[in-house]
Motif scaffolding. Structure first.
Motif, PDB file in Angstrom:
ATOM      1  N   THR A 289     -28.285  14.780  26.182  1.00 25.87           N
ATOM      2  CA  THR A 289     -29.022  14.017  27.204  1.00 25.87           C
ATOM      3  C   THR A 289     -28.809  12.520  27.011  1.00 25.87           C
ATOM      4  OG1 THR A 289     -30.709  15.764  27.258  1.00 25.87           O
ATOM      5  CG2 THR A 289     -31.297  13.634  28.226  1.00 25.87           C
ATOM      6  N   ILE A 290     -28.842  12.086  25.745  1.00 26.09           N
ATOM      7  CA  ILE A 290     -28.621  10.668  25.414  1.00 26.09           C
ATOM      8  C   ILE A 290     -27.302  10.179  26.013  1.00 26.09           C
ATOM      9  CG2 ILE A 290     -27.865   9.176  23.494  1.00 26.09           C
ATOM     10  CD1 ILE A 290     -30.747   9.224  23.322  1.00 26.09           C
ATOM     11  N   TRP A 291     -26.272  11.017  25.923  1.00 25.70           N
ATOM     12  CA  TRP A 291     -24.940  10.605  26.367  1.00 25.70           C
ATOM     13  C   TRP A 291     -24.692  10.831  27.855  1.00 25.70           C
ATOM     14  CZ3 TRP A 291     -22.680   7.341  23.380  1.00 25.70           C
ATOM     15  CH2 TRP A 291     -22.783   7.434  21.978  1.00 25.70           C
ATOM     16  N   LEU A 292     -25.531  11.636  28.521  1.00 26.43           N
ATOM     17  CA  LEU A 292     -25.339  11.877  29.948  1.00 26.43           C
ATOM     18  C   LEU A 292     -26.129  10.909  30.833  1.00 26.43           C
ATOM     19  CD1 LEU A 292     -25.216  15.775  30.379  1.00 26.43           C
ATOM     20  CD2 LEU A 292     -23.358  14.131  30.645  1.00 26.43           C
ATOM     21  N   THR A 293     -27.283  10.452  30.351  1.00 23.61           N
ATOM     22  CA  THR A 293     -28.099   9.541  31.168  1.00 23.61           C
ATOM     23  C   THR A 293     -27.380   8.242  31.538  1.00 23.61           C
ATOM     24  OG1 THR A 293     -29.180   8.792  29.106  1.00 23.61           O
ATOM     25  CG2 THR A 293     -30.368  10.414  30.454  1.00 23.61           C
ATOM     26  N   PRO A 294     -26.358   7.796  30.786  1.00 24.33           N
ATOM     27  CA  PRO A 294     -25.647   6.581  31.223  1.00 24.33           C
ATOM     28  C   PRO A 294     -25.042   6.665  32.626  1.00 24.33           C
ATOM     29  CG  PRO A 294     -25.163   6.965  28.924  1.00 24.33           C
ATOM     30  CD  PRO A 294     -25.957   8.155  29.404  1.00 24.33           C
TER      31      PRO A 294
ATOM     32  N   LEU B  60      -9.331   8.325  18.523  1.00 21.66           N
ATOM     33  CA  LEU B  60      -9.773   8.918  19.783  1.00 21.66           C
ATOM     34  C   LEU B  60     -10.920   8.157  20.433  1.00 21.66           C
ATOM     35  CD1 LEU B  60      -9.646  11.104  21.909  1.00 21.66           C
ATOM     36  CD2 LEU B  60     -11.057  12.547  20.445  1.00 21.66           C
ATOM     37  N   GLU B  61     -12.003   7.904  19.700  1.00 21.70           N
ATOM     38  CA  GLU B  61     -13.195   7.321  20.313  1.00 21.70           C
ATOM     39  C   GLU B  61     -12.966   5.889  20.781  1.00 21.70           C
ATOM     40  OE1 GLU B  61     -15.919   9.188  21.117  1.00 21.70           O
ATOM     41  OE2 GLU B  61     -14.508  10.704  20.419  1.00 21.70           O
ATOM     42  N   VAL B  62     -12.259   5.086  19.973  1.00 22.84           N
ATOM     43  CA  VAL B  62     -11.976   3.699  20.379  1.00 22.84           C
ATOM     44  C   VAL B  62     -11.085   3.694  21.614  1.00 22.84           C
ATOM     45  CG1 VAL B  62     -10.902   1.511  19.711  1.00 22.84           C
ATOM     46  CG2 VAL B  62     -12.238   2.793  18.038  1.00 22.84           C
ATOM     47  N   ALA B  63     -10.016   4.492  21.578  1.00 18.35           N
ATOM     48  CA  ALA B  63      -9.080   4.543  22.710  1.00 18.35           C
ATOM     49  C   ALA B  63      -9.756   5.102  23.951  1.00 18.35           C
ATOM     50  CB  ALA B  63      -7.866   5.395  22.341  1.00 18.35           C
ATOM     51  N   LYS B  64     -10.648   6.059  23.768  1.00 19.09           N
ATOM     52  CA  LYS B  64     -11.346   6.668  24.908  1.00 19.09           C
ATOM     53  C   LYS B  64     -12.219   5.648  25.629  1.00 19.09           C
ATOM     54  CE  LYS B  64     -14.831   9.470  24.142  1.00 19.09           C
ATOM     55  NZ  LYS B  64     -15.586  10.667  23.714  1.00 19.09           N
TER      56      LYS B  64
ATOM     57  N   PHE C   2     -11.235   4.368  29.504  1.00 22.47           N
ATOM     58  CA  PHE C   2     -12.074   4.560  30.679  1.00 22.47           C
ATOM     59  C   PHE C   2     -12.566   3.234  31.256  1.00 22.47           C
ATOM     60  CE2 PHE C   2     -12.934   8.960  28.866  1.00 22.47           C
ATOM     61  CZ  PHE C   2     -12.108   9.587  29.793  1.00 22.47           C
ATOM     62  N   TYR C   3     -12.727   2.221  30.404  1.00 25.45           N
ATOM     63  CA  TYR C   3     -13.117   0.897  30.919  1.00 25.45           C
ATOM     64  C   TYR C   3     -11.946   0.264  31.671  1.00 25.45           C
ATOM     65  CZ  TYR C   3     -14.359  -4.004  31.229  1.00 25.45           C
ATOM     66  OH  TYR C   3     -14.602  -5.269  31.712  1.00 25.45           O
ATOM     67  N   ASP C   4     -10.781   0.232  31.044  1.00 23.37           N
ATOM     68  CA  ASP C   4      -9.635  -0.461  31.636  1.00 23.37           C
ATOM     69  C   ASP C   4      -9.089   0.241  32.869  1.00 23.37           C
ATOM     70  OD1 ASP C   4      -9.200  -2.858  30.357  1.00 23.37           O
ATOM     71  OD2 ASP C   4      -8.219  -1.924  28.648  1.00 23.37           O
ATOM     72  N   GLN C   5      -9.129   1.568  32.872  1.00 25.85           N
ATOM     73  CA  GLN C   5      -8.566   2.296  33.998  1.00 25.85           C
ATOM     74  C   GLN C   5      -9.500   2.356  35.201  1.00 25.85           C
ATOM     75  OE1 GLN C   5      -5.106   4.030  33.853  1.00 25.85           O
ATOM     76  NE2 GLN C   5      -5.340   2.138  32.706  1.00 25.85           N
ATOM     77  N   ALA C   6     -10.777   2.052  34.986  1.00 25.64           N
ATOM     78  CA  ALA C   6     -11.724   2.036  36.098  1.00 25.64           C
ATOM     79  C   ALA C   6     -11.485   0.809  36.969  1.00 25.64           C
ATOM     80  CB  ALA C   6     -13.158   2.034  35.570  1.00 25.64           C
TER      81      ALA C   6
ATOM     82  N   TYR D 202     -17.984   7.397  31.761  1.00 27.55           N
ATOM     83  CA  TYR D 202     -17.113   8.558  31.552  1.00 27.55           C
ATOM     84  C   TYR D 202     -17.029   8.888  30.060  1.00 27.55           C
ATOM     85  CZ  TYR D 202     -14.942   9.314  36.183  1.00 27.55           C
ATOM     86  OH  TYR D 202     -14.689   9.650  37.478  1.00 27.55           O
ATOM     87  N   SER D 203     -16.925   7.837  29.262  1.00 28.95           N
ATOM     88  CA  SER D 203     -16.804   8.017  27.815  1.00 28.95           C
ATOM     89  C   SER D 203     -18.044   8.699  27.251  1.00 28.95           C
ATOM     90  CB  SER D 203     -16.584   6.661  27.139  1.00 28.95           C
ATOM     91  OG  SER D 203     -16.491   6.811  25.744  1.00 28.95           O
ATOM     92  N   THR D 204     -19.217   8.236  27.687  1.00 31.17           N
ATOM     93  CA  THR D 204     -20.455   8.833  27.183  1.00 31.17           C
ATOM     94  C   THR D 204     -20.676  10.227  27.766  1.00 31.17           C
ATOM     95  OG1 THR D 204     -21.786   7.801  28.941  1.00 31.17           O
ATOM     96  CG2 THR D 204     -21.488   6.553  26.911  1.00 31.17           C
ATOM     97  N   THR D 205     -20.166  10.450  28.982  1.00 38.74           N
ATOM     98  CA  THR D 205     -20.310  11.769  29.608  1.00 38.74           C
ATOM     99  C   THR D 205     -19.613  12.851  28.786  1.00 38.74           C
ATOM    100  OG1 THR D 205     -20.471  10.840  31.836  1.00 38.74           O
ATOM    101  CG2 THR D 205     -19.785  13.139  31.667  1.00 38.74           C
TER     102      THR D 205
END
Length: 619
Positions: A107-112, A498-502, A506-510, A521-524
């Motif tokens: 839930t913590i990661w989906l609410t974003p 993985l986590e840093v690149a992810k 998602f920030y740069d490609q948005a 997307y990353s937190t999802t």
């Protein structure tokens, strides 16, 4: 004093009143505010911030970064040891406690997603963050209260089998989980916006600031894991050996300080105004394309509907050219005589929608490794409770091993950013050394190795338990807790890739107007990964207990078969890696991400050649 065009940011950022901002007054790389020093010296020996100008010069993502350190202390101060609290204080079994942790973390990661929507469509990133911080603080305060008052938890039970202990009452569970989920709503508004606020301090139209942004997410993750390290070591020790009231009270205090520090930097931030709901803009494109599904797309993209370049320049936005990928959506920009926004969309709007949709397969491929990450604070910690934790007079808290995930990640990020990237960049000509997707792929390979390692270690632990007759009665296995170290260290190494690149991907490609949604997307993926962890744990536990068989996951881990469960995860990771390889064959990067800095410089030069015309038009 008159200021030229170059003195102002060109990316559409403004102050809180909506006025254009001077580059020298807000944002940027260097943080001189709140530094008690006469002079701050840059690495090249050049004086950057004299004492009488401390509050007037550059303030960067340093202050959001300070917030992130304290906020991570608060979050991981709870999540790292939550499974222990649920087991020892609320008397829940292995599967139930683990699932309660992963459901909450999910839930913590989906609410974003909700937080990103509110920021992009209504309040803007800054005010969404401020309101969410108040909710976050409320949840933390109530949680601290629930672990502090004896009436809000069941009586102490020393029995090793929690099934013999009194369960928590409905009221006690309501207060505790009510606090947890209030906190989750608060983080929904802070998570997708704080990192984006930090990245917004760099102007994409300024070559030097654009270059600095390339390292921003590496150091952003560094600040996150610095706070995590404190939580996984000091805070979990306090919770296990001093008391839960102080163990939760300290992160609550840390959160208060972090919000105060962030608010203190308000005069120095660059802001982006809300541009409307990204979901609505995307829906308009999809609906328009479906309504015109019989209409053919012209071969010349110039025949499609698009706004004038000046319209985008005034708003500080990028105009995006039409691309052949997801060609069906181009129908939304075909002119049919209607100006209804649900019938006709601009090429840029269509391309923004494509960019968000193209990332979904990549998002799906990151869900399985997110499920692996969920094991750190659940089964990995539960394993630690069965092992010898004594070092002299010091007893190692099981959750503190998660600190090695942090340490490993910190070391790997520094080595990657300072050594690997400069060396590889000479051959690849890519400013990041290797592409973001290749970096993510390396992380996925590490996750396969992690679960194979965890399975072999657990197999050894179970064999020692059998040798000492500890299978049926449970109890401590005569092996040091540090045999679990490899799986924690490897998890940190995987995160560095993985986590840093992810997050950066998602920030740069948005699209520029959907950065908060891109970050979510990353937190999802982490949220869905945690819910899948709950599903898999419950399903595997149920299936393996059928027909009177002893299941893989029991309250007594010495009688369980976590080695089989981890081997199953290794196979799952391998299949996911194959899926990832298929997906990236069809993925096309945004130009400003994949092209070299030389190409980027040419683009920026071209923009500057157009700026005099834009100025005279406003003039």
């Amino acid at each position: 004093m008159e200021h030229g065009l170059d003195d102002y940011t060109q990316d559409g950022t403004v102050d809180l009143k909506g006025k254009p901002v001077l580059r020298s007054k807000r944002g940027g790389l260097r943080a001189c505010s709140f530094v008690v020093a006469r002079t701050i010296v840059h690495s090249h020996g050049k004086t950057v911030c004299p004492g009488n100008a401390i509050l007037r010069l550059y303030i960067s993502p340093a202050l959001p970064g300070v917030y992130e350190v304290f906020e991570r202390m608060a979050y991981y101060g709870i999540s790292s040891n939550l499974v222990v609290y649920l087991t020892k204080k609320l008397h829940q079994g292995t599967v139930k406690s683990s699932n309660n942790v992963t459901n909450w973390v999910g839930t913590i990661w989906l609410t974003p997603i909700l937080g990103a929507y509110v920021a992009d469509a209504h309040l803007g990133r800054y005010w969404t963050f401020v309101v969410a911080s108040v909710i976050y603080l409320s949840g933390m305060s109530l949680l601290t209260l629930s672990v502090s008052l004896p009436a809000l938890r069941p009586p102490i039970c020393k029995d090793a089998n929690v099934e013999n202990c009194k369960e928590a009452s409905t009221l006690q569970l309501a207060v505790f989980f009510g606090a947890l989920y209030t906190l989750a709503i608060g983080t929904g508004g802070t998570k997708p916006n704080i990192s984006t606020i930090g990245a917004d301090q760099f102007d994409d139209f300024h070559p030097k600031e654009k270059a600095y942004k390339l390292s921003f997410f590496n150091w952003w993750m560094f600040s996150i894991f610095f706070g995590t390290l404190f939580a996984n070591t000091i805070l979990v020790y306090i919770q296990d050996n001093v008391g839960w009231a102080l163990g939760y009270g300290l992160p609550t205090l840390g959160l208060v300080i972090s919000v105060a520090v962030f608010l203190g930097g308000t005069p120095f931030y660059r802001h982006r105004q809300p541009t409307g709901s990204p979901f609505t803009r995307m829906a308009k494109v999809i609906v328009a394309a479906l309504r015109k599904w019989k209409v053919s797309v012209p071969n010349d993209p110039k025949e499609l509907h698009e706004l004038d370049l000046e319209e985008y320049a005034k708003a500080g936005k990028f105009r995006i050219d039409s691309t052949p990928t997801l060609r069906f959506l181009n129908k939304a920009a075909v002119k049919t005589g209607s100006t209804d926004p649900w019938m006709l969309c601009s090429v840029t709007q269509v391309e923004e929608t494509k960019q968000m949709l193209r990332m979904i397969p990549i998002l799906i491929s990151t869900i399985v490794p997110s499920t692996m990450i969920a094991q750190i604070n659940t089964l990995f910690v539960k394993q630690g409770t069965t092992l010898d934790r004594q070092i002299g007079n010091f007893k190692v808290p099981p959750a503190s091993l998660a600190g090695f995930v942090t340490l490993s990640m910190l070391v790997c990020v520094v080595l990657y950013d300072r050594f690997f990237v400069p060396i590889v960049r000479r051959w690849t000509k890519n400013p990041r050394g290797i592409t973001l997707l290749r970096r993510m792929g390396i992380g996925l390979v590490f996750h396969i190795i992690i679960m194979i390692t965890a399975s072999l270690i657990e197999r050894h632990r179970l064999s020692v338990a059998r040798q000492h007759g500890l299978v049926e009665k449970g109890g401590q296995v005569p092996l040091t807790i540090f045999i679990l170290l490899p799986q924690f260290v490897l998890m940190g190494t995987a995160d560095a890739f993985l986590e840093v690149a992810k997050l950066e991907f998602f920030y740069d490609q948005a699209p520029e107007s959907m950065k908060s949604l891109g970050t979510s997307y990353s937190t999802t993926s982490l949220g869905v990964g945690n819910f899948i962890s709950s599903f898999l744990l419950s399903t595997v536990s149920h299936i393996t207990e059928k027909h009177g068989r002893r299941g893989w996951i029991l309250n007594n881990l010495n009688a369980s078969h976590l080695d089989y469960y981890y081997a199953f995860f290794a196979i799952l990771n391998f299949l996911n890696f194959i899926f990832f390889l298929v997906v990236i064959r069809f993925y096309v990067y945004k130009a400003e991400v994949s092209d070299s800095m030389e190409v980027l410089a040419e683009e920026l030069k071209g923009m500057r050649l157009r700026e005099p015309n834009q100025v005279s038009a406003h003039g």
